[in-house]
Enzyme design. Structure first.
Site, PDB file in Angstrom:
ATOM      1  N   LYS A 184      15.036  81.982  99.429  1.00  0.00           N
ATOM      2  CA  LYS A 184      14.992  83.153  98.460  1.00  0.00           C
ATOM      3  C   LYS A 184      15.231  84.446  99.161  1.00  0.00           C
ATOM      4  O   LYS A 184      15.143  84.502 100.496  1.00  0.00           O
ATOM      5  CB  LYS A 184      13.779  83.212  97.750  1.00  0.00           C
ATOM      6  CG  LYS A 184      13.472  82.056  96.534  1.00  0.00           C
ATOM      7  CD  LYS A 184      14.713  82.047  95.682  1.00  0.00           C
ATOM      8  CE  LYS A 184      14.363  81.243  94.617  1.00  0.00           C
ATOM      9  NZ  LYS A 184      14.363  79.417  94.933  1.00  0.00           N
TER      10      LYS A 184
HETATM   11  C1  LIG Z   1      14.767  80.186  88.268  1.00  0.00           C
HETATM   12  C2  LIG Z   1      13.691  79.629  89.193  1.00  0.00           C
HETATM   13  N1  LIG Z   1      12.308  79.377  88.613  1.00  0.00           N
HETATM   14  C3  LIG Z   1      11.473  79.089  89.556  1.00  0.00           C
HETATM   15  C4  LIG Z   1      11.637  78.593  90.680  1.00  0.00           C
HETATM   16  C5  LIG Z   1      10.391  77.961  91.502  1.00  0.00           C
HETATM   17  O1  LIG Z   1      10.089  78.652  92.677  1.00  0.00           O
HETATM   18  P1  LIG Z   1       9.157  77.999  93.800  1.00  0.00           P
HETATM   19  O2  LIG Z   1       9.790  76.938  94.367  1.00  0.00           O
HETATM   20  O3  LIG Z   1       8.507  79.149  94.623  1.00  0.00           O
HETATM   21  O4  LIG Z   1       7.783  77.451  93.052  1.00  0.00           O
HETATM   22  C6  LIG Z   1      13.014  78.444  91.289  1.00  0.00           C
HETATM   23  C7  LIG Z   1      13.061  77.847  92.720  1.00  0.00           C
HETATM   24  O5  LIG Z   1      14.226  77.717  93.202  1.00  0.00           O
HETATM   25  C8  LIG Z   1      13.933  78.874  90.539  1.00  0.00           C
HETATM   26  O6  LIG Z   1      15.337  78.749  90.845  1.00  0.00           O
END
Ligand SMILES: Cc1ncc(COP(=O)(O)O)c(C=O)c1O
Length: 395
Positions: A184
């Protein structure tokens, strides 16, 4: 020129980040503590909101935000189909039903028309996903939500920093969740942040993020803390560590620099591909600031005689790593079989999915990396097009 492999992503971790983590290691306090408090305060300032709650993933944040919004058994939560697993699975955690909807064909963000059509008396929350780092149509979405008195929980995993009509993403809906996963725009390895302007929502999320035990439970091993605590609800274990927060604080300071670097790469790609028949570059709307977490192109099968999968394979063979964001949720066995979805239920997401490729876009890319991506994409399209021309004259 010898080509090396341009990987899909590489994080930008500098000496300041390394030193900050080492300092925490030496400090004797590793888990949630002063670094998390400082990170929350700095993050809240950066996106202009009253409260920021640090958690160990965006997924955890989405779960907590839905729980705080009162989502429970048999409720419905409207989620776009073109998103990552996390956005919908958290709805299922709470015993509620994720109601999938289609995206806009140009930006892939939530379609306000599809949202309007999906509202029922059971809708308990709406989850716009700021796909690729570009804000959804928040004025339309908020108007629909307010009309029906439904909370809006934004999935801003891609959208730091981003803004919509001059307003930063983070303070528009009822709660907004960011991701600090390794790929990210700000990373702590794993981590996340929930922002809100509602003190009650913030308080509920803080309590539920740490076993549902009374406020400031994390302080119980400090000089000012107390051994006594009370369990107010069966909560979760979603707190962020001080190690991660120290890294996050340093990454946060570099957000403007990082965003500029990604925007510059996007502009280079836009220009370099503008004359390529059969390759569609991303649509960036003028009334919103794009975080450029992803640069998603579409390979147009009527022009480029190469399937999307073959296109990805050709890039990989020539040293360029790519990805696909996302396989729409309704195509996955769980959602397909549980809710009876068919591919054509969401035609925009399905058509986009079959053509989309995410190219590398991150501040650690060198000028040579960017040139390599550009020349490789151009070469693969040119070869496919020349084969297509040969094909049309029947050779
Ligand atoms: C659109 C979206 N929402 C939520 C997430 C979840 O993030 P995390 O890995 O921090 O839980 C991601 C992760 O790639 C994502 O692309």
């Amino acid at each position: 020129m010898t080509n090396t492999f341009v990987s899909y992503h590489r994080p930008s971790i500098g000496e300041a980040e390394i030193n900050a983590v080492v300092e925490v290691l030496r400090s004797g306090w590793l888990t949630t503590g002063p670094q998390v408090q400082a990170f929350e305060a700095a993050f809240a300032r950066a996106v202009g909101v009253k409260h920021a709650v640090a958690v160990n993933s965006c997924t955890a944040g989405l779960h907590l935000a839905l729980e705080a919004a009162g989502v429970s058994l048999d409720d419905e939560v409207i989620v776009p189909t073109l998103t990552f697993a996390a956005s919908a699975e958290v709805v299922a955690y709470l015993g509620a039903k994720p109601v999938l909807i289609d995206c806009r064909p140009d930006t892939y963000t939530m379609s306000p028309q599809a949202l309007q059509a999906a509202i029922t008396t059971r809708t308990r929350a709406i989850m716009p996903v700021h796909y690729a780092g570009q804000a959804c149509d928040m004025d339309e979405i908020m108007a629909i939500a307010r009309d029906h008195d439904i909370p809006v929980i934004e999935d801003a995993a891609h959208a730091l920093p981003a803004s919509y009509r001059g307003r930063p993403i983070g303070g528009i809906g009822d709660a907004t969740c960011f991701s600090f996963y390794a790929t990210k725009t700000l990373t702590t390895g794993e981590g996340g942040m929930i922002t809100t302007n509602d003190p009650d929502v913030a308080e509920r999320m803080r309590i539920m993020a740490l076993h549902g035990i009374s406020k400031d439970a994390w302080k119980r091993y400090t000089a000012e803390g107390s051994w006594y605590y009370e369990i107010l609800a069966p909560g979760y274990k979603y707190n962020l560590t001080d190690l991660a927060a120290a890294l996050g604080l340093e990454q946060l300071k570099r957000q403007a620099e990082f965003r500029e670097a990604r925007a510059r790469i996007a502009a280079r790609y836009d220009e370099a591909f503008s004359d390529l028949q059969g390759l569609r570059t991303p649509v960036a709307l003028p009334d919103r600031e794009h975080a450029w977490h992803l640069y998603v192109i579409e390979v147009e099968p009527s022009h480029v005689r190469l399937s999307r999968n073959a296109f990805i394979e050709s890039l990989r063979e020539r040293g360029v790593g790519t990805s696909v964001h996302f396989i729409p949720l309704h195509l996955h066995p769980y959602y397909r079989d549980t809710y009876g979805y068919t591919p054509s239920d969401f035609p925009n997401a399905f058509a986009a999915y079959e053509r989309m490729v995410s190219l590398p876009i991150y501040p650690a890319m060198t000028a040579a990396d960017i040139d390599q991506v550009i020349s490789t994409v151009r070469e693969v399209v040119a070869r496919a097009n020349s084969r297509a021309r040969v094909g049309t004259v029947g050779v």
